[in-house]
Design an enzyme around this catalytic site. Structure first.
Site, PDB file in Angstrom:
ATOM      1  N   TRP A  10       0.694  -1.222  -0.022  1.00 36.35           N
ATOM      2  CA  TRP A  10       0.055  -0.053  -0.066  1.00 36.35           C
ATOM      3  C   TRP A  10       1.041   1.221  -0.157  1.00 36.35           C
ATOM      4  CZ3 TRP A  10      -4.499  -1.250   4.203  1.00 36.35           C
ATOM      5  CH2 TRP A  10      -5.311  -2.121   3.731  1.00 36.35           C
ATOM      6  N   HIS A 100      13.150  -1.751  -1.184  1.00 37.32           N
ATOM      7  CA  HIS A 100      12.296  -1.140  -2.193  1.00 37.32           C
ATOM      8  C   HIS A 100      13.043  -0.186  -2.924  1.00 37.32           C
ATOM      9  CE1 HIS A 100       9.053   0.348  -4.687  1.00 37.32           C
ATOM     10  NE2 HIS A 100       8.248  -0.870  -4.327  1.00 37.32           N
ATOM     11  N   GLU A 149      11.743  -5.883  -9.572  1.00 37.77           N
ATOM     12  CA  GLU A 149      10.937  -4.758  -9.793  1.00 37.77           C
ATOM     13  C   GLU A 149      11.843  -3.821 -10.547  1.00 37.77           C
ATOM     14  OE1 GLU A 149       7.472  -4.285  -6.584  1.00 37.77           O
ATOM     15  OE2 GLU A 149       9.165  -2.866  -6.221  1.00 37.77           O
ATOM     16  N   SER A 186       3.476  -2.146 -12.314  1.00 33.04           N
ATOM     17  CA  SER A 186       2.367  -2.193 -13.227  1.00 33.04           C
ATOM     18  C   SER A 186       1.509  -3.522 -13.325  1.00 33.04           C
ATOM     19  CB  SER A 186       2.483  -1.556 -14.317  1.00 33.04           C
ATOM     20  OG  SER A 186       3.227  -0.120 -14.043  1.00 33.04           O
TER      21      SER A 186
HETATM   22  P1  13P Z   1       2.722  -0.504  -8.900  1.00 33.70           P
HETATM   23  O1  13P Z   1       2.021  -1.559  -8.924  1.00 33.70           O
HETATM   24  O2  13P Z   1       2.071   0.565  -8.497  1.00 33.70           O
HETATM   25  O3  13P Z   1       3.563  -0.416 -10.240  1.00 33.70           O
HETATM   26  O4  13P Z   1       4.059  -0.608  -7.933  1.00 33.70           O
HETATM   27  C1  13P Z   1       4.683  -1.644  -7.900  1.00 33.70           C
HETATM   28  C2  13P Z   1       5.464  -1.444  -6.712  1.00 33.70           C
HETATM   29  O5  13P Z   1       6.454  -0.796  -6.422  1.00 33.70           O
HETATM   30  C3  13P Z   1       5.324  -2.615  -5.627  1.00 33.70           C
HETATM   31  O6  13P Z   1       6.262  -2.579  -4.361  1.00 33.70           O
END
Ligand code: 13P
Length: 223
Positions: A10, A100, A149, A186
């Site tokens: 979130w 992250h 990611e 995404s």
């Molecule tokens: P989105 O799904 O908004 O692209 O974000 C990915 C994310 O950073 C999950 O940790």
């Protein structure tokens, strides 16, 4: 059937009212209802302040949801003003997102810091979800879950291709002894299956699309 981790991040979103509304509207039924095959592990990572609230709700309604956090202190308990440590997190959560890209960029988190955070998570038997942007990271420890990611795909509506995500995941598994690699960037209910059907991809880490309980439910269903 392989195990799938479906993780909601979130980020810094939602008030107390919005968090409780989300969980009330999330159309999942109790653990005993067998709504999903139990190969799907559903993990929600809210802001720290709402962990007690969500934990109570999940326990009261016997929901098949685990909680995670978006960060952990690199220090153990002690004189570290403003920090939330692993021992405190363990009261509420089982998982912790570490490294992250938003933390690496905005809070200058180094590999050294990230390694210390992994050590703290492990000390308190929290499962780290380590975020990486490519397979060339240097972490000396075995990590249970690694999230691939790529920065270009985060919050842009331009996910990586499932083919490339799968190649990178395979490379990560080869380099890291990790059993589980999830994809993030995404992800929506429309594209989730393209990722999870790849044999090297063991789930998804979802930002924006997890803020809506019905959309996140569709992601779990379609994964
Ligand atoms: P989105 O799904 O908004 O692209 O974000 C990915 C994310 O950073 C999950 O940790």
């Amino acid at each position: 059937m392989k195990k799938l981790f479906i993780i909601a991040n979130w980020k810094s979103n939602k008030t107390e009212h919005e968090s409780i509304k989300w969980i009330q509207e999330f159309p999942i039924s109790s653990r005993s209802a067998g709504q999903f095959p139990n190969n799907k592990e559903i993990i929600i990572c809210p802001s720290f302040v709402y962990l007690p609230l969500l934990k109570s709700y999940i326990l009261d309604h016997n929901l098949p949801i685990k909680l995670g956090t978006q960060n952990i202190s690199k220090f153990d308990e002690g004189a570290y003003t403003g920090e939330i440590n692993g021992k405190q997190i363990k009261d509420f959560a089982d998982y912790v997102i570490i490294g992250h890209s938003e933390r690496r960029q905005n809070f200058s988190e180094s590999e050294e810091t990230i390694n210390k955070k992994i050590e703290q998570a492990k000390k308190y038997r929290l499962t780290p979800i380590l975020c990486v942007q490519n397979p060339d990271f240097r972490i000396s420890q075995k990590i249970e879950i690694i999230a691939y990611e790529p920065v270009f795909a985060i919050g842009t509506n331009y996910p990586d291709t499932p083919e490339n995500a799968s190649l990178v995941s395979a490379e990560i598994k080869k380099n890291s002894l990790s059993n589980h690699v999830v994809y993030g960037g995404s992800v929506t209910s429309k594209n989730v299956k393209e990722f999870t059907q790849k044999s090297n991809i063991d789930g998804v880490l979802v930002g924006n699309a997890s803020l809506d309980p019905l959309e996140f439910f569709e992601i779990i269903k379609n994964a």
